[in-house]
Motif scaffolding. Structure first.
Motif, mmCIF file in Angstrom:
data_model
loop_
_atom_site.group_PDB
_atom_site.id
_atom_site.type_symbol
_atom_site.label_atom_id
_atom_site.label_comp_id
_atom_site.label_asym_id
_atom_site.label_seq_id
_atom_site.Cartn_x
_atom_site.Cartn_y
_atom_site.Cartn_z
ATOM 1 N N ALA A 83 0.821 -1.220 0.000
ATOM 2 C CA ALA A 83 0.000 0.000 0.000
ATOM 3 C C ALA A 83 0.851 1.264 0.000
ATOM 4 O O ALA A 83 0.375 2.344 -0.358
ATOM 5 N N GLY A 84 2.105 1.137 0.425
ATOM 6 C CA GLY A 84 2.949 2.317 0.482
ATOM 7 C C GLY A 84 2.626 3.208 1.665
ATOM 8 O O GLY A 84 3.041 4.376 1.713
ATOM 9 N N ARG A 85 1.840 2.704 2.596
ATOM 10 C CA ARG A 85 1.548 3.432 3.838
ATOM 11 C C ARG A 85 1.126 2.399 4.871
ATOM 12 O O ARG A 85 0.621 1.331 4.512
ATOM 13 N N VAL A 114 -6.977 -1.299 1.371
ATOM 14 C CA VAL A 114 -5.782 -0.898 0.615
ATOM 15 C C VAL A 114 -6.183 -0.061 -0.599
ATOM 16 O O VAL A 114 -5.595 0.995 -0.878
ATOM 17 N N ARG A 160 -5.277 3.971 -1.111
ATOM 18 C CA ARG A 160 -4.532 4.500 -2.254
ATOM 19 C C ARG A 160 -5.220 5.706 -2.881
ATOM 20 O O ARG A 160 -4.580 6.645 -3.320
ATOM 21 N N LEU A 161 -6.554 5.639 -2.950
ATOM 22 C CA LEU A 161 -7.278 6.632 -3.746
ATOM 23 C C LEU A 161 -7.981 7.698 -2.929
ATOM 24 O O LEU A 161 -8.591 8.607 -3.481
ATOM 25 N N THR A 190 -7.111 10.257 -1.293
ATOM 26 C CA THR A 190 -6.744 11.663 -1.497
ATOM 27 C C THR A 190 -6.765 12.057 -2.977
ATOM 28 O O THR A 190 -6.396 13.169 -3.331
ATOM 29 N N ALA A 191 -7.173 11.129 -3.839
ATOM 30 C CA ALA A 191 -7.191 11.432 -5.276
ATOM 31 C C ALA A 191 -8.499 12.099 -5.665
ATOM 32 O O ALA A 191 -9.524 11.929 -5.010
#
Lengths: 436, 436
Positions: free
Chosen positions: A33-35, A315, A319-320, A322-323
């Motif tokens: 997930a990178g977080r 997950v 990821r999305l 804040t998009a």
């Protein structure tokens, strides 16, 4: 990157599974997930029992509203079930600008249109992979994996309890009642099994898949439901003699006249992969115009398999979140302004093949009468076997028909039942080839 | 929203399929993607043939570099294949800041590490769903659907040509050579079938799946390859008598000692769903620690199924191409700085069960010698059958072993082959239960 805070509502079997997966696979999940994703707060009336399931480092509250109102919570996971308080909580979470992950098929099948509309207004995501077929990533497959296709139909074994019962009935030759009792003992069936064995649960899941596949609103009210509780072991045996297995299928098909939405016991050719999905396992067979038939198989329930889907959704949302919403996959696969209110086909208009079992008294010419009535209703016969001996006074005629409208089948059945030599109501099961 | 312009390189069977799907399902795709996706330019040396496949409204060029250099192209689709000019084109597309969708398994298995590193530097996406198992959305399932799991192993029937040949050998009792000739006539096998039947193609696909499943770099060089060309129909029959089917499997497993990466004919219990995947169809069975075993089945090749995957990738890329890279799913499932260079297990160290067929001359005590040699190598026997009659001078001993290291199996086989009464090299096939 900033860790993501999860608020969990409902700490039972699946909630405990979510806590376990998030903890046990924290490293793998974070590498993907990178977080970091951390369970921050969990709600359950019985705080002590929740503590045992989620561990020491999670705040526990008795009131689930404290989770949806908590300022630090980014994603709310709803595992309470039902469509009363769960609905209130989900709507409040959305109103609070929180993203939601839910496993609640009933809530979405009944109130999904409202929930997704609210989520759209507030720019938050509602993810629900765990609502259909447990761990199997079928929502992702239908919504993203098959996005190039016109999806033509979906057939799913999407209730593990029913599939367990049907598997045992076939393998052990046992009755529905006996196997149900065993399933209850093993924990595969609830004390009140209605929801599972009468097709309600499968209907909820099917409603959600149909919405995603065809870009239509949720319409559980139009779903035809027929369960397995009146299924006779004899019909499972006879079906097998004819080369078929009986499965409780959720079936949805997009036809020129409308969308079929139906759950019922179904004969499937024994050579199909889906006919060989046994026990509590689930499988969904989807047919796209480009990909052809494609099948997804796995555990449809259970703490860890369901948690697998819940955490995959977390997950995705993480990821999305804040998009810009334009980068997100629409909730129901199609853009919200692109949903079409296609007509739902009444059961009378559905086209199917049929398995009929007709109990007759010993009388010359009874078979001729039956075949005449079928012919009068434009129904042709694909196979016919006769069981029992006419010389002993009674017999059973078992036959498979070609494809006709249910209305015609009903008319023929009514005419056959009116014959003097027909002693009981005709047993009727639907049959699907699932090959095109 | 602004339409997305696609540049297609390689207009053959699959390229034609991509053009067909984009045109035929344009409305559905746009309703899902929230933007129009149009094929703008296509490259093929033979411009007339390309014209027939993609239609009048697409610009056609002979030089593929004109596609990757075209200022209006947002996403380049690479369907040329191979790893020479295709590599040059993909790297140039990336250098030009274009996103890439490719079906090229060889290119990624051999040069994926370089390609993904360049894409990362330039902030573009390289999507490759069509590179593994054709239309089946297996990359998405492994990378996103199972993101909560430690993936333990993957076993795939991922070469349709080989599966067709094995299916026909079993069903018709025909030899490899005869079925291959039939497959070539039907267009299921190339004139030079080496790439398919010797496991290279499956090895490329397996290499890609292993990278995604375990977060490791591509390492095709370490993949063990054993094809089906020397498979004797007798062994398929004997395996069936023992309750097994023989499939060409790509197998990758993450063990404490390293990652297994191997393609070879494999005995699978006939009751497993994957053992019943026949003809040219593909299936991938993946085991996650949370979800358990889960299977994905569908067409692994063909114009429209492969186009289904290519176009799904286009939709995914179109959604995220203007998003911050942190919102994207990493190419290899794990964040680029989180890949781990896990050791690859040499074949000698792999643990497996074995099927052995030993041809012996008629001599009292030969079975005792064989079982003694197995015992000396710590190999226990799970099943044993004897074929042929010792009284006629020769016989075959067929046995299944419990799980041992390949090194031990090799030592035992060498010792058995050294026996005077053993007349031919021992036939050895590996066997997998695929249940945990």
């Amino acid at each position: 990157m900033k860790p993501i805070n999860i608020g969990l509502m409902g700490v039972g079997t699946v909630g405990g599974g979510v806590a376990t997966v998030l903890k046990r696979n924290a490293e793998e999940i974070s590498r993907r997930a990178g977080r970091d994703i951390r369970l921050t707060i969990a709600a359950r009336r019985n705080v002590e029992q929740a503590r045992e399931l989620v561990g020491e480092e999670v705040a526990i509250v008795a009131d689930a509203f404290a989770v949806v109102d908590h300022p630090d919570v980014d994603i709310v996971v709803e595992l309470i079930g039902g469509d009363t308080v769960a609905k209130e909580l989900v709507l409040r979470a959305i109103a609070n600008g929180k993203h939601v992950v839910t496993a609640n098929k009933k809530l979405l099948a009944l109130h999904g249109n409202e929930i997704f509309a609210r989520a759209q207004e507030k720019g938050v995501m509602v993810a629900f992979e765990a609502a259909v077929a447990g761990g199997i990533p079928i929502i992702k497959a239908l919504r993203e994996g098959l996005s190039a296709n016109r999806i033509e139909w979906i057939a799913g074994i999407i209730n593990g309890t029913s599939n367990f019962i049907l598997t045992e009935m076939r393998e052990k030759g046992a009755s529905f009642a006996d196997v149900l009792a065993e399933a209850q003992r093993l924990g595969y069936a609830e004390a009140d099994p209605t929801f599972d064995v009468e097709g309600h649960d499968a209907g909820h899941k099917l409603t959600i898949m149909a919405a995603i596949a065809f870009g239509i609103p949720m319409n559980f009210g139009a779903c035809y439901l027929e369960g397995i509780s009146r299924l006779d072991g004899r019909d499972i045996r006879y079906a097998e003699e004819l080369g078929y297995r009986v499965k409780l299928l959720g079936l949805t098909r997009c036809t020129e006249d409308g969308v079929e939405l139906r759950v019922h016991p179904t004969l499937i050719p024994e050579g199909r992969l889906i006919a060989n999905v046994n026990g509590v396992m689930n499988a969904v067979l989807a047919k796209g115009d480009a990909i052809g038939p494609t099948l997804y198989y796995g555990a449809g329930a259970g703490a860890l398999p369901t948690a697998s889907a819940v955490v995959a959704d977390i997950v995705d949302v993480a990821r999305l979140m804040t998009a810009d919403p334009e980068h997100r996959v629409p909730h129901l696969a199609f853009q919200p302004d692109q949903l079409k209110d296609l007509p739902l086909l009444p059961m009378d208009e559905v086209v199917s093949s049929y398995y009929l079992r007709i109990s007759v008294t010993d009388r010359a010419g009874v078979l001729a009468e039956i075949t005449r009535l079928l012919a009068e209703n434009d129904i042709s016969i694909e196979a016919l076997i006769q069981k029992g001996s006419l010389s002993e006074g009674t017999a059973e005629v078992v036959l498979l028909t070609h494809r006709v409208k249910e209305r015609q089948a009903n008319a023929a059945i009514a005419a056959i039942e009116a014959l003097a030599s027909v002693t009981c109501p005709v047993v009727r099961l639907r049959m699907e080839e699932l090959n095109g």
